[in-house]
Write a protein that holds these residues in place. Structure first.
Motif, PDB file in Angstrom:
ATOM      1  N   PRO A 259      10.655 -22.640 -33.929  1.00 53.79           N
ATOM      2  CA  PRO A 259       9.195 -22.693 -33.927  1.00 53.79           C
ATOM      3  C   PRO A 259       8.628 -23.300 -35.201  1.00 53.79           C
ATOM      4  N   VAL A 260       7.614 -24.124 -35.039  1.00 55.61           N
ATOM      5  CA  VAL A 260       6.807 -24.627 -36.144  1.00 55.61           C
ATOM      6  C   VAL A 260       5.394 -24.095 -35.922  1.00 55.61           C
ATOM      7  N   PHE A 261       4.852 -23.447 -36.934  1.00 52.88           N
ATOM      8  CA  PHE A 261       3.488 -22.927 -36.850  1.00 52.88           C
ATOM      9  C   PHE A 261       2.612 -23.827 -37.707  1.00 52.88           C
ATOM     10  N   ALA A 262       1.937 -24.763 -37.045  1.00 50.42           N
ATOM     11  CA  ALA A 262       1.195 -25.814 -37.745  1.00 50.42           C
ATOM     12  C   ALA A 262      -0.301 -25.684 -37.493  1.00 50.42           C
ATOM     13  N   GLU A 263      -1.054 -25.621 -38.572  1.00 50.27           N
ATOM     14  CA  GLU A 263      -2.513 -25.720 -38.502  1.00 50.27           C
ATOM     15  C   GLU A 263      -2.859 -27.150 -38.872  1.00 50.27           C
ATOM     16  N   MET A 264      -3.563 -27.876 -37.970  1.00 44.47           N
ATOM     17  CA  MET A 264      -3.598 -29.325 -38.130  1.00 44.47           C
ATOM     18  C   MET A 264      -4.983 -29.963 -38.174  1.00 44.47           C
ATOM     19  N   GLY A 265      -5.891 -29.604 -37.317  1.00 39.71           N
ATOM     20  CA  GLY A 265      -7.152 -30.334 -37.316  1.00 39.71           C
ATOM     21  C   GLY A 265      -8.226 -29.634 -36.518  1.00 39.71           C
ATOM     22  N   SER A 266      -9.459 -29.641 -37.046  1.00 44.41           N
ATOM     23  CA  SER A 266     -10.563 -28.993 -36.362  1.00 44.41           C
ATOM     24  C   SER A 266     -11.873 -29.525 -36.912  1.00 44.41           C
ATOM     25  N   ILE A 267     -12.840 -29.798 -36.035  1.00 43.22           N
ATOM     26  CA  ILE A 267     -14.151 -30.240 -36.501  1.00 43.22           C
ATOM     27  C   ILE A 267     -15.172 -29.105 -36.462  1.00 43.22           C
ATOM     28  N   ASN A 268     -14.775 -27.950 -35.943  1.00 43.65           N
ATOM     29  CA  ASN A 268     -15.562 -26.722 -36.045  1.00 43.65           C
ATOM     30  C   ASN A 268     -17.029 -26.905 -35.661  1.00 43.65           C
ATOM     31  N   PRO A 269     -17.310 -27.196 -34.406  1.00 43.48           N
ATOM     32  CA  PRO A 269     -18.684 -27.484 -33.985  1.00 43.48           C
ATOM     33  C   PRO A 269     -19.627 -26.311 -34.214  1.00 43.48           C
ATOM     34  N   VAL A 270     -20.847 -26.645 -34.602  1.00 46.64           N
ATOM     35  CA  VAL A 270     -21.928 -25.677 -34.762  1.00 46.64           C
ATOM     36  C   VAL A 270     -23.016 -26.057 -33.766  1.00 46.64           C
ATOM     37  N   ILE A 271     -23.330 -25.153 -32.832  1.00 41.10           N
ATOM     38  CA  ILE A 271     -24.336 -25.425 -31.808  1.00 41.10           C
ATOM     39  C   ILE A 271     -25.631 -24.715 -32.204  1.00 41.10           C
ATOM     40  N   LEU A 272     -26.686 -25.510 -32.396  1.00 45.25           N
ATOM     41  CA  LEU A 272     -27.983 -24.983 -32.798  1.00 45.25           C
ATOM     42  C   LEU A 272     -28.863 -24.854 -31.558  1.00 45.25           C
ATOM     43  N   PHE A 273     -29.125 -23.631 -31.130  1.00 47.28           N
ATOM     44  CA  PHE A 273     -29.918 -23.398 -29.927  1.00 47.28           C
ATOM     45  C   PHE A 273     -31.408 -23.607 -30.215  1.00 47.28           C
ATOM     46  N   PRO A 274     -32.167 -24.031 -29.201  1.00 54.43           N
ATOM     47  CA  PRO A 274     -33.568 -24.421 -29.423  1.00 54.43           C
ATOM     48  C   PRO A 274     -34.449 -23.351 -30.055  1.00 54.43           C
ATOM     49  N   GLU A 275     -34.350 -22.109 -29.599  1.00 50.15           N
ATOM     50  CA  GLU A 275     -35.219 -21.068 -30.146  1.00 50.15           C
ATOM     51  C   GLU A 275     -34.892 -20.775 -31.605  1.00 50.15           C
ATOM     52  N   ALA A 276     -33.626 -20.815 -31.958  1.00 47.23           N
ATOM     53  CA  ALA A 276     -33.239 -20.597 -33.351  1.00 47.23           C
ATOM     54  C   ALA A 276     -33.794 -21.697 -34.240  1.00 47.23           C
ATOM     55  N   ILE A 277     -33.712 -22.946 -33.780  1.00 48.53           N
ATOM     56  CA  ILE A 277     -34.279 -24.065 -34.535  1.00 48.53           C
ATOM     57  C   ILE A 277     -35.796 -23.909 -34.661  1.00 48.53           C
ATOM     58  N   LYS A 278     -36.415 -23.482 -33.591  1.00 51.21           N
ATOM     59  CA  LYS A 278     -37.873 -23.324 -33.597  1.00 51.21           C
ATOM     60  C   LYS A 278     -38.310 -22.253 -34.589  1.00 51.21           C
ATOM     61  N   ASN A 279     -37.570 -21.153 -34.667  1.00 54.95           N
ATOM     62  CA  ASN A 279     -37.991 -20.005 -35.470  1.00 54.95           C
ATOM     63  C   ASN A 279     -37.576 -20.099 -36.942  1.00 54.95           C
TER      64      ASN A 279
END
Length: 526
Positions: A259-279
């Protein structure tokens, strides 16, 4: 600080030449010659590890815990010189490294507590049922046992917490596995100092000397050899998709794959919902900017993708985000190669259709070498959906704001994303309840769902999951952070119809270790 390789917890002379560590901020080489390991050195390290394994895996939990705590104590004793050297080799500020040092010693002590308590071995007992019809049931008892020698590759972005005595090393040692560390070539002095601390802990605790070796190399030869060596039983890696894939391929080419336990790549999306942006547009913009620029963006959980629906409030968010980014000073990146890659990839982003630079940070001219300028771009959702380049991770203080026309486009965007370490939702509570289908799909894409926080900053605890579907990691069943990391280095073995006196202590009737066990489907310490 010695530059010799450490083999079987002892310094060893080599004849393969030497090299030096670079100060990425000043652009000069640092004091100290570090000697490259050869094939013979790797053989000796793994032979010593295999020999040590047969006794180390059997030592009692108290001694193993003592060993881990001694490593933490020895590292703490050299904290000032260690942080100074790590800062020079990485360009990271001392304040950041103070926190990383605390994480490093803290996780050593956390695993010591785990080992000392002992229940992690997952003991399961199904007692015999000789009267059962039509066939009697035998007595079967199962527990986890260590795999064997583990090769650890030091990471570029965590010179302490994911390096010589980092999370991979401590979880392997806690499981009962000797460790051979391939030092990251950017952290030579830091690795040497921590290596010396581990030697002291080995000698003071009395554990077998072969449990630890540290090898230096500025190329790929020794790393490849260690992965392919028949005595290696597992490999850990934190880095690029290219590097992780190469190691996985090597391990698969062995006569006996491991086994190889490899952590390799992630862009880690952040989703901004409309009400949160509004407030709270300003609040969210500042949180995003702080996470994007933290540590010059050199975290595996850096938020490389922001997704939001077009609205007047989003324009306020954009203005606030641009201002926060523009007033952030540039910072030194970890290595010249990482800096060059960041410069190249961010320049290429503007060649993508309708991609616009929203903001970049202040450049501190003539002060640092290899300094990164934080950059945030925007692009319409339709263009993002048609571009593979825009979905690729850029390691550094970079993020791309994708502007959707509605929530349906957000679902289309997230549907195209590959596996992630994290997915973050910035939303009001009432919004979440209207998007249960989206949440269910997002949970299939990631190892950690975050609500109204930021992905940077990974807590070391039992509940943490730092891993995700490919390409975030190559095996999403495991974590590389927190006490769950120990399970990468163990396998189950069952004992059937053994006399009680011959069983491991964890499986004996009297429960001499006092651990939790599953006995005939009941969790108990009985």
């Amino acid at each position: 600080m010695k530059g010799e390789n450490i083999i079987c917890s002892q310094y060893a002379e080599t004849n393969e030449g030497s090299f030096k560590a670079l100060d990425p901020a000043a652009g000069v080489f640092l004091q100290g010659d570090f000697y490259k390991a050869g094939i013979t050195d790797a053989d000796q390290a793994l032979t010593a590890a295999e020999t040590a394994f047969h006794s180390y895996k059997l030592i009692n939990n108290t001694l193993k815990a003592k060993f881990l705590r001694l490593i933490a104590d020895e590292i703490s004793a050299i904290s000032s010189v260690l942080i100074d050297r790590a800062s020079k080799e990485s360009g990271l500020p001392e304040a950041r490294l103070q926190g990383e040092l605390g994480r490093t010693t803290g996780q050593l002590r956390l695993f010591a507590d785990l080992v000392e308590e002992g229940s992690w071995v997952d003991a399961v007992i199904d007692t015999a049922m000789p009267e059962r019809q039509p066939l009697p049931r035998p007595d079967i008892r199962r527990m986890l046992v260590p795999l064997g020698p583990v090769v650890v590759f030091g990471a570029s972005n965590f010179p302490l917490a994911f390096s010589v005595a980092g999370g991979d090393t401590v979880s392997a040692l806690a499981a009962g596995c000797p460790v051979i560390v391939k030092a990251h070539p950017a952290h030579l002095g830091t690795s040497a100092l921590v290596g010396a601390a581990i030697i002291n802990a080995v000698l003071k605790s009395g554990v077998p000397k072969g449990v630890f070796s540290l090898l230096y190399d500025d190329g790929y030869t020794i790393g490849e050899y260690l992965v392919k060596h028949p005595k290696t039983k597992a490999v850990t890696f934190t880095g690029s998709l290219k590097g992780g894939t190469a190691l996985i391929t090597l391990a698969g080419q062995r006569n006996h794959p491991i086994p190889v336990f490899a952590e390799m790549g992630s862009i880690n999306p952040v989703i901004l919902f409309p009400e949160a942006i509004k407030n709270r547009p300003d609040e969210l913009a500042k949180k995003c900017a702080g996470s994007i620029t933290l540590g010059a963006g050199q975290f595996c959980t850096n938020p490389g993708l922001l997704i939001a629906v077009r609205s007047p409030e989003l324009e306020i968010f954009k203005e606030s985000l641009a201002m926060a980014i523009a007033t952030t000073p540039s910072a030194t990146m970890l290595t010249p190669a990482i800096h060059a890659s960041y410069q190249k990839l961010t320049a290429e982003i503007l060649t993508e259709e309708e991609t616009v630079l929203l903001a970049e940070s202040v450049s501190i001219e003539n002060r640092f070498q290899h300094q990164s300028v934080a950059k945030v771009f925007t692009v319409p959702a339709k263009q993002f959906l048609n571009s593979e380049k825009l979905k690729t991770e850029i390691f550094g203080p970079y993020s791309l704001l994708v502007i959707a026309e509605d929530m349906n486009e957000i679902e289309a965007i997230t549907g195209q994303l590959e596996g992630q370490l994290t997915v973050t939702l910035l939303a009001e509570e009432q919004e979440i309840s209207f998007h249960t289908d989206l949440l269910a799909k997002l949970s299939d894409k990631t190892g950690r769902l975050i609500l109204n926080g930021m992905p940077t900053g990974v807590e070391v605890c039992a509940a943490m999951q730092h891993g995700g579907p490919y390409p975030a990691t190559n095996d999403s069943r495991f974590t590389s952070v927190g006490t769950g990391a120990i399970y990468r280095f163990a396998r189950p073995v069952a004992w059937q119809d053994w006399k009680p006196s011959l069983l491991p202590d964890a499986l004996k009737d009297g429960n001499p270790l006092g651990i939790y066990r599953l006995i005939n489907q009941n969790m108990t310490k009985a």
